[in-house]
Design an enzyme around this catalytic site. Sequence first.
Site, mmCIF file in Angstrom:
data_model
loop_
_atom_site.group_PDB
_atom_site.id
_atom_site.type_symbol
_atom_site.label_atom_id
_atom_site.label_comp_id
_atom_site.label_asym_id
_atom_site.label_seq_id
_atom_site.Cartn_x
_atom_site.Cartn_y
_atom_site.Cartn_z
ATOM 1 N N HIS A 103 -3.475 4.328 -0.875
ATOM 2 C CA HIS A 103 -4.274 4.653 -2.062
ATOM 3 C C HIS A 103 -5.632 5.236 -1.671
ATOM 4 O O HIS A 103 -6.139 5.006 -0.574
ATOM 5 C CB HIS A 103 -4.479 3.390 -2.901
ATOM 6 N N GLU A 114 -0.144 -5.206 -1.400
ATOM 7 C CA GLU A 114 -0.935 -5.523 -0.210
ATOM 8 C C GLU A 114 -0.696 -6.971 0.217
ATOM 9 O O GLU A 114 -0.204 -7.781 -0.577
ATOM 10 C CB GLU A 114 -2.419 -5.278 -0.521
#
Length: 348
Positions: free
Chosen positions: A103, A207
Amino acid sequence: MITSTLLYGLLALSSTGAAKPRPTYTTYSVVPGIFQQDDPATDAATFNFTAANFGLIARDYPSDAPHDKTKKTQWQRLAQHIKTLNKHAPKAERYALLFLGRHGEGYHNAAESYLGTPAWNCYWSELDGNGTHTWADAKLTTQGVAQALLVKSFWAHLLKTEKITPPQSFYTSPLWRCLDTARLTFTGLALPPHAPFTPIIKENFREGISAHTCDRRRPRSAIHAAFPTFRFERNFAETDPYWRALFAEQPQTQDVRSKVALDDVFATDRSTVLSVTSHSGEIASLLRVLGHREFRLATGASLPVLVKVTAMWGEGPPARTVPAKAQRTCAVPPTIRDSSCNDCLCCL
Ligand SMILES: *[C@@H]1O[C@H](CO)[C@@H](O)[C@H](O)[C@H]1NC(C)=O
Ligand SMILES: *[C@@H]1O[C@H](CO)[C@@H](O)[C@H](O)[C@H]1NC(C)=O
Protein backbone atom coordinates in the site's frame (compact mmCIF):
# COMPACT_ATOMS: atom_id res chain seq x y z
CA MET A 1 -5.17 -20.35 23.65
CA ILE A 2 -5.35 -17.62 21.08
CA THR A 3 -3.24 -19.79 18.80
CA SER A 4 -5.61 -22.69 18.57
CA THR A 5 -8.54 -20.32 18.11
CA LEU A 6 -6.64 -18.43 15.46
CA LEU A 7 -5.53 -21.54 13.64
CA TYR A 8 -9.01 -23.04 13.74
CA GLY A 9 -10.37 -19.81 12.34
CA LEU A 10 -7.76 -19.82 9.62
CA LEU A 11 -8.45 -23.38 8.62
CA ALA A 12 -12.14 -22.68 8.60
CA LEU A 13 -11.42 -19.87 6.14
CA SER A 14 -9.88 -22.23 3.62
CA SER A 15 -11.95 -23.21 0.63
CA THR A 16 -12.71 -26.70 1.88
CA GLY A 17 -14.51 -25.12 4.80
CA ALA A 18 -13.31 -27.91 7.07
CA ALA A 19 -10.46 -28.21 9.55
CA LYS A 20 -9.55 -31.70 8.26
CA PRO A 21 -6.14 -32.09 6.62
CA ARG A 22 -6.32 -32.46 2.86
CA PRO A 23 -4.81 -35.49 1.14
CA THR A 24 -2.37 -33.21 -0.67
CA TYR A 25 -0.33 -30.24 0.38
CA THR A 26 1.21 -27.51 -1.70
CA THR A 27 4.78 -26.33 -1.95
CA TYR A 28 6.11 -23.17 -3.57
CA SER A 29 9.36 -22.16 -5.18
CA VAL A 30 10.57 -19.17 -7.15
CA VAL A 31 11.63 -19.57 -10.78
CA PRO A 32 15.03 -17.84 -10.84
CA GLY A 33 16.50 -15.70 -13.61
CA ILE A 34 13.27 -13.91 -14.52
CA PHE A 35 13.30 -10.85 -12.24
CA GLN A 36 16.24 -8.92 -10.78
CA GLN A 37 14.65 -8.84 -7.33
CA ASP A 38 15.33 -12.48 -6.53
CA ASP A 39 19.03 -12.03 -7.36
CA PRO A 40 20.95 -11.46 -4.09
CA ALA A 41 23.07 -8.84 -5.93
CA THR A 42 20.04 -6.52 -6.27
CA ASP A 43 19.84 -3.96 -3.46
CA ALA A 44 16.23 -3.61 -2.32
CA ALA A 45 16.96 -0.26 -0.64
CA THR A 46 17.85 1.49 -3.91
CA PHE A 47 15.92 -0.61 -6.44
CA ASN A 48 13.40 1.44 -8.46
CA PHE A 49 10.82 -0.92 -9.97
CA THR A 50 9.23 1.68 -12.26
CA ALA A 51 12.60 2.70 -13.71
CA ALA A 52 13.59 -0.95 -14.18
CA ASN A 53 10.54 -2.32 -16.07
CA PHE A 54 9.43 -4.11 -12.84
CA GLY A 55 12.85 -5.79 -12.68
CA LEU A 56 12.15 -7.97 -15.72
CA ILE A 57 15.49 -9.33 -16.98
CA ALA A 58 16.13 -8.84 -20.71
CA ARG A 59 16.89 -12.35 -21.95
CA ASP A 60 15.89 -15.12 -24.32
CA TYR A 61 13.49 -17.91 -23.34
CA PRO A 62 13.44 -21.43 -24.80
CA SER A 63 9.94 -20.68 -26.10
CA ASP A 64 11.09 -17.71 -28.27
CA ALA A 65 10.46 -18.13 -32.00
CA PRO A 66 13.21 -16.88 -34.40
CA HIS A 67 11.84 -13.37 -34.98
CA ASP A 68 10.16 -12.83 -31.62
CA LYS A 69 12.94 -10.58 -30.41
CA THR A 70 12.12 -7.92 -32.98
CA LYS A 71 8.37 -8.49 -33.08
CA LYS A 72 7.44 -8.99 -29.44
CA THR A 73 8.16 -7.19 -26.20
CA GLN A 74 9.97 -8.85 -23.30
CA TRP A 75 6.64 -9.07 -21.43
CA GLN A 76 4.92 -10.75 -24.39
CA ARG A 77 7.74 -13.26 -24.59
CA LEU A 78 7.54 -13.87 -20.84
CA ALA A 79 3.80 -14.57 -21.17
CA GLN A 80 4.61 -17.09 -23.90
CA HIS A 81 7.33 -18.63 -21.71
CA ILE A 82 4.91 -19.08 -18.79
CA LYS A 83 2.29 -20.54 -21.12
CA THR A 84 4.83 -23.05 -22.42
CA LEU A 85 5.98 -23.95 -18.90
CA ASN A 86 2.37 -24.65 -17.95
CA LYS A 87 1.73 -26.65 -21.11
CA HIS A 88 4.65 -29.00 -20.46
CA ALA A 89 4.33 -29.14 -16.66
CA PRO A 90 3.33 -32.42 -14.99
CA LYS A 91 -0.23 -32.47 -13.72
CA ALA A 92 0.77 -31.63 -10.15
CA GLU A 93 2.65 -28.47 -11.18
CA ARG A 94 1.70 -25.03 -12.35
CA TYR A 95 3.36 -21.67 -12.83
CA ALA A 96 1.85 -18.34 -11.86
CA LEU A 97 3.02 -14.76 -11.91
CA LEU A 98 2.28 -12.88 -8.71
CA PHE A 99 2.42 -9.11 -8.35
CA LEU A 100 2.80 -8.30 -4.66
CA GLY A 101 2.05 -4.63 -4.08
CA ARG A 102 2.53 -2.72 -0.83
CA HIS A 103 0.00 0.00 0.00
CA GLY A 104 0.91 3.66 -0.33
CA GLU A 105 1.89 5.68 2.74
CA GLY A 106 -0.73 5.61 5.50
CA TYR A 107 -1.14 7.87 8.53
CA HIS A 108 0.49 5.20 10.71
CA ASN A 109 3.63 5.30 8.49
CA ALA A 110 3.74 9.09 8.74
CA ALA A 111 3.27 8.95 12.52
CA GLU A 112 6.08 6.43 12.96
CA SER A 113 8.43 8.65 10.93
CA TYR A 114 7.40 11.68 12.99
CA LEU A 115 7.57 10.05 16.44
CA GLY A 116 10.51 7.71 15.85
CA THR A 117 10.11 3.91 15.90
CA PRO A 118 10.82 3.34 19.63
CA ALA A 119 8.24 5.84 20.87
CA TRP A 120 5.83 4.64 18.21
CA ASN A 121 6.14 0.97 19.14
CA CYS A 122 6.10 1.55 22.90
CA TYR A 123 3.12 3.79 23.20
CA TRP A 124 1.62 5.76 20.35
CA SER A 125 0.88 2.82 18.05
CA GLU A 126 -1.56 1.46 20.64
CA LEU A 127 -3.72 4.58 20.54
CA ASP A 128 -6.19 5.34 17.76
CA GLY A 129 -4.39 8.60 16.96
CA ASN A 130 -3.02 11.77 18.50
CA GLY A 131 -5.94 14.15 18.17
CA THR A 132 -4.75 15.55 14.85
CA HIS A 133 -4.27 12.33 12.90
CA THR A 134 -6.02 8.97 13.16
CA TRP A 135 -3.99 5.84 12.51
CA ALA A 136 -6.35 3.07 13.66
CA ASP A 137 -6.90 1.13 10.38
CA ALA A 138 -5.05 4.05 8.82
CA LYS A 139 -6.15 5.74 5.62
CA LEU A 140 -3.74 6.89 2.94
CA THR A 141 -1.97 10.23 3.30
CA THR A 142 -1.85 12.60 0.31
CA GLN A 143 1.56 11.13 -0.40
CA GLY A 144 0.10 7.59 -0.22
CA VAL A 145 -2.60 8.50 -2.76
CA ALA A 146 0.07 9.97 -5.06
CA GLN A 147 2.13 6.77 -4.79
CA ALA A 148 -0.84 4.61 -5.78
CA LEU A 149 -1.61 6.86 -8.75
CA LEU A 150 2.02 6.67 -9.84
CA VAL A 151 1.76 2.87 -9.88
CA LYS A 152 -1.44 3.22 -11.89
CA SER A 153 0.32 5.28 -14.57
CA PHE A 154 3.13 2.72 -14.56
CA TRP A 155 0.59 -0.06 -15.24
CA ALA A 156 -1.00 2.07 -17.97
CA HIS A 157 2.41 2.40 -19.61
CA LEU A 158 3.10 -1.34 -19.28
CA LEU A 159 -0.25 -2.22 -20.83
CA LYS A 160 0.06 0.19 -23.73
CA THR A 161 3.75 0.10 -24.57
CA GLU A 162 5.10 -3.13 -23.10
CA LYS A 163 2.00 -5.23 -23.87
CA ILE A 164 2.12 -6.77 -20.42
CA THR A 165 -0.51 -9.38 -19.52
CA PRO A 166 -2.48 -7.72 -16.72
CA PRO A 167 -3.58 -9.62 -13.61
CA GLN A 168 -6.65 -11.77 -14.19
CA SER A 169 -7.40 -11.87 -10.46
CA PHE A 170 -7.00 -9.22 -7.80
CA TYR A 171 -6.74 -9.82 -4.06
CA THR A 172 -6.42 -7.34 -1.25
CA SER A 173 -5.96 -7.18 2.48
CA PRO A 174 -9.08 -5.98 4.32
CA LEU A 175 -7.21 -3.02 5.82
CA TRP A 176 -8.24 0.37 4.48
CA ARG A 177 -4.85 1.44 3.13
CA CYS A 178 -4.76 -1.65 0.88
CA LEU A 179 -8.37 -1.43 -0.25
CA ASP A 180 -7.79 2.17 -1.28
CA THR A 181 -4.41 1.49 -2.89
CA ALA A 182 -5.90 -1.34 -4.98
CA ARG A 183 -8.84 0.87 -5.99
CA LEU A 184 -6.63 3.81 -6.98
CA THR A 185 -4.11 1.64 -8.83
CA PHE A 186 -6.39 -0.55 -10.93
CA THR A 187 -9.62 1.42 -11.46
CA GLY A 188 -9.83 2.91 -14.94
CA LEU A 189 -6.99 0.92 -16.52
CA ALA A 190 -7.54 -0.57 -19.98
CA LEU A 191 -8.14 -4.11 -18.67
CA PRO A 192 -9.68 -6.75 -20.94
CA PRO A 193 -13.50 -7.07 -20.56
CA HIS A 194 -13.22 -10.74 -19.52
CA ALA A 195 -10.91 -9.86 -16.60
CA PRO A 196 -12.13 -6.62 -15.06
CA PHE A 197 -10.96 -5.24 -11.72
CA THR A 198 -13.23 -7.04 -9.22
CA PRO A 199 -10.95 -7.64 -6.26
CA ILE A 200 -11.50 -10.23 -3.56
CA ILE A 201 -10.91 -9.15 0.03
CA LYS A 202 -8.97 -11.84 1.84
CA GLU A 203 -8.55 -11.77 5.62
CA ASN A 204 -5.26 -13.64 5.57
CA PHE A 205 -3.53 -11.07 3.37
CA ARG A 206 -3.75 -8.57 6.24
CA GLU A 207 -0.71 -7.24 8.08
CA GLY A 208 0.89 -9.05 11.02
CA ILE A 209 -1.67 -8.72 13.82
CA SER A 210 0.17 -6.65 16.43
CA ALA A 211 -1.16 -4.55 19.28
CA HIS A 212 -0.96 -1.54 16.96
CA THR A 213 -4.40 -0.16 16.18
CA CYS A 214 -3.37 0.17 12.53
CA ASP A 215 -3.68 -3.64 12.38
CA ARG A 216 -7.33 -3.71 13.52
CA ARG A 217 -9.76 -3.70 10.63
CA ARG A 218 -13.13 -2.07 10.20
CA PRO A 219 -16.38 -4.10 10.14
CA ARG A 220 -17.33 -5.80 6.90
CA SER A 221 -20.37 -3.54 6.48
CA ALA A 222 -18.20 -0.40 6.66
CA ILE A 223 -15.81 -1.84 4.07
CA HIS A 224 -18.72 -2.76 1.81
CA ALA A 225 -20.22 0.73 2.10
CA ALA A 226 -16.96 2.36 0.99
CA PHE A 227 -15.87 -0.24 -1.60
CA PRO A 228 -19.17 -1.60 -2.96
CA THR A 229 -17.66 -3.33 -6.01
CA PHE A 230 -15.15 -5.33 -3.97
CA ARG A 231 -16.06 -8.93 -3.16
CA PHE A 232 -15.46 -10.74 0.12
CA GLU A 233 -14.03 -14.20 0.37
CA ARG A 234 -16.36 -16.81 1.85
CA ASN A 235 -16.89 -16.66 5.63
CA PHE A 236 -15.54 -13.13 5.96
CA ALA A 237 -16.72 -12.00 9.41
CA GLU A 238 -18.53 -8.75 10.22
CA THR A 239 -16.20 -7.76 13.05
CA ASP A 240 -12.47 -8.35 13.16
CA PRO A 241 -12.11 -11.84 14.68
CA TYR A 242 -8.34 -11.73 15.25
CA TRP A 243 -7.09 -8.39 16.53
CA ARG A 244 -6.68 -8.37 20.32
CA ALA A 245 -5.55 -5.40 22.40
CA LEU A 246 -1.94 -5.70 23.60
CA PHE A 247 -1.25 -9.05 21.91
CA ALA A 248 0.97 -9.66 18.92
CA GLU A 249 0.87 -12.52 16.43
CA GLN A 250 4.32 -14.09 16.07
CA PRO A 251 6.08 -14.33 12.65
CA GLN A 252 5.92 -18.13 12.65
CA THR A 253 2.15 -18.06 13.10
CA GLN A 254 1.87 -15.36 10.47
CA ASP A 255 3.70 -17.59 7.99
CA VAL A 256 1.22 -20.40 8.69
CA ARG A 257 -1.71 -18.18 7.76
CA SER A 258 0.15 -16.72 4.75
CA LYS A 259 0.47 -20.26 3.45
CA VAL A 260 -3.23 -20.88 4.14
CA ALA A 261 -3.98 -17.77 2.05
CA LEU A 262 -1.79 -18.87 -0.87
CA ASP A 263 -3.04 -22.47 -0.72
CA ASP A 264 -6.58 -21.19 -0.79
CA VAL A 265 -5.93 -18.91 -3.76
CA PHE A 266 -4.29 -21.66 -5.80
CA ALA A 267 -6.97 -24.20 -4.86
CA THR A 268 -9.77 -21.98 -6.14
CA ASP A 269 -8.30 -19.75 -8.85
CA ARG A 270 -6.93 -20.90 -12.21
CA SER A 271 -5.49 -17.50 -13.18
CA THR A 272 -1.90 -17.29 -14.35
CA VAL A 273 -1.35 -13.65 -13.39
CA LEU A 274 -2.52 -12.54 -9.95
CA SER A 275 -2.23 -9.31 -8.02
CA VAL A 276 -2.11 -9.11 -4.21
CA THR A 277 -2.26 -5.73 -2.47
CA SER A 278 -0.86 -6.13 1.01
CA HIS A 279 1.63 -4.87 3.58
CA SER A 280 5.34 -4.71 4.30
CA GLY A 281 5.28 -7.38 7.02
CA GLU A 282 2.76 -9.60 5.24
CA ILE A 283 4.61 -9.50 1.92
CA ALA A 284 7.79 -10.43 3.84
CA SER A 285 5.88 -13.42 5.22
CA LEU A 286 4.52 -14.41 1.78
CA LEU A 287 8.07 -14.25 0.41
CA ARG A 288 9.26 -16.64 3.15
CA VAL A 289 6.49 -19.08 2.23
CA LEU A 290 7.29 -18.77 -1.49
CA GLY A 291 11.01 -19.32 -0.87
CA HIS A 292 11.94 -15.87 -2.21
CA ARG A 293 14.81 -14.00 -0.59
CA GLU A 294 14.01 -11.10 1.73
CA PHE A 295 13.14 -8.00 -0.31
CA ARG A 296 11.79 -5.03 1.60
CA LEU A 297 9.36 -2.81 -0.26
CA ALA A 298 8.95 0.93 0.27
CA THR A 299 5.37 2.22 0.61
CA GLY A 300 3.69 2.03 -2.79
CA ALA A 301 6.27 -0.39 -4.24
CA SER A 302 5.43 -3.64 -5.98
CA LEU A 303 7.27 -6.89 -6.63
CA PRO A 304 6.70 -9.57 -9.30
CA VAL A 305 7.45 -13.22 -8.53
CA LEU A 306 7.20 -16.14 -10.96
CA VAL A 307 6.14 -19.04 -8.75
CA LYS A 308 6.12 -22.76 -9.30
CA VAL A 309 3.23 -24.34 -7.38
CA THR A 310 3.51 -28.06 -6.72
CA ALA A 311 0.84 -30.34 -5.25
CA MET A 312 2.46 -33.03 -3.10
CA TRP A 313 0.86 -36.23 -1.90
CA GLY A 314 0.47 -36.65 1.87
CA GLU A 315 -0.29 -34.34 4.71
CA GLY A 316 2.89 -32.29 4.60
CA PRO A 317 4.89 -30.96 7.51
CA PRO A 318 2.79 -29.86 10.49
CA ALA A 319 1.84 -26.18 10.56
CA ARG A 320 3.51 -24.97 13.74
CA THR A 321 2.02 -21.95 15.37
CA VAL A 322 3.10 -20.23 18.57
CA PRO A 323 0.94 -18.28 21.02
CA ALA A 324 0.46 -14.55 20.51
CA LYS A 325 2.79 -12.60 22.75
CA ALA A 326 1.73 -9.92 25.21
CA GLN A 327 3.17 -6.64 24.05
CA ARG A 328 4.97 -4.38 26.50
CA THR A 329 3.44 -1.02 26.76
CA CYS A 330 4.37 2.32 28.31
CA ALA A 331 2.27 3.75 31.10
CA VAL A 332 3.52 7.26 30.41
CA PRO A 333 3.73 8.79 26.95
CA PRO A 334 7.38 8.75 25.89
CA THR A 335 8.75 11.91 24.42
CA ILE A 336 9.04 12.03 20.68
CA ARG A 337 12.18 10.25 19.43
CA ASP A 338 12.98 8.92 22.93
CA SER A 339 15.48 6.25 21.93
CA SER A 340 15.82 4.95 25.51
CA CYS A 341 12.29 3.68 25.01
CA ASN A 342 13.41 0.90 22.71
CA ASP A 343 12.21 -2.10 24.74
CA CYS A 344 9.46 -0.17 26.52
CA LEU A 345 11.09 -0.73 29.92
CA CYS A 346 11.77 2.98 30.26
CA CYS A 347 8.17 3.64 31.02
CA LEU A 348 7.35 0.69 33.25
C1 LIG B 1 11.92 5.91 -10.04
O1 LIG B 1 12.15 6.21 -11.39
C2 LIG B 1 11.17 7.03 -11.99
C3 LIG B 1 11.52 7.19 -13.45
O2 LIG B 1 11.28 5.98 -14.09
C4 LIG B 1 11.13 8.38 -11.31
O3 LIG B 1 10.10 9.17 -11.87
C5 LIG B 1 10.88 8.17 -9.82
O4 LIG B 1 10.95 9.40 -9.14
C6 LIG B 1 11.90 7.20 -9.24
N1 LIG B 1 11.51 6.90 -7.87
C7 LIG B 1 12.34 7.04 -6.85
C8 LIG B 1 11.81 6.69 -5.50
O5 LIG B 1 13.49 7.40 -6.98
C1 LIG C 1 0.10 14.11 15.41
O1 LIG C 1 1.03 13.42 14.55
C2 LIG C 1 1.31 14.10 13.34
C3 LIG C 1 2.31 13.22 12.58
O2 LIG C 1 1.74 11.99 12.29
C4 LIG C 1 1.89 15.46 13.57
O3 LIG C 1 2.11 16.14 12.37
C5 LIG C 1 0.94 16.27 14.47
O4 LIG C 1 1.53 17.50 14.78
C6 LIG C 1 0.63 15.48 15.75
N1 LIG C 1 -0.36 16.19 16.55
C7 LIG C 1 -0.17 16.44 17.85
C8 LIG C 1 -1.30 17.13 18.54
O5 LIG C 1 0.85 16.12 18.43
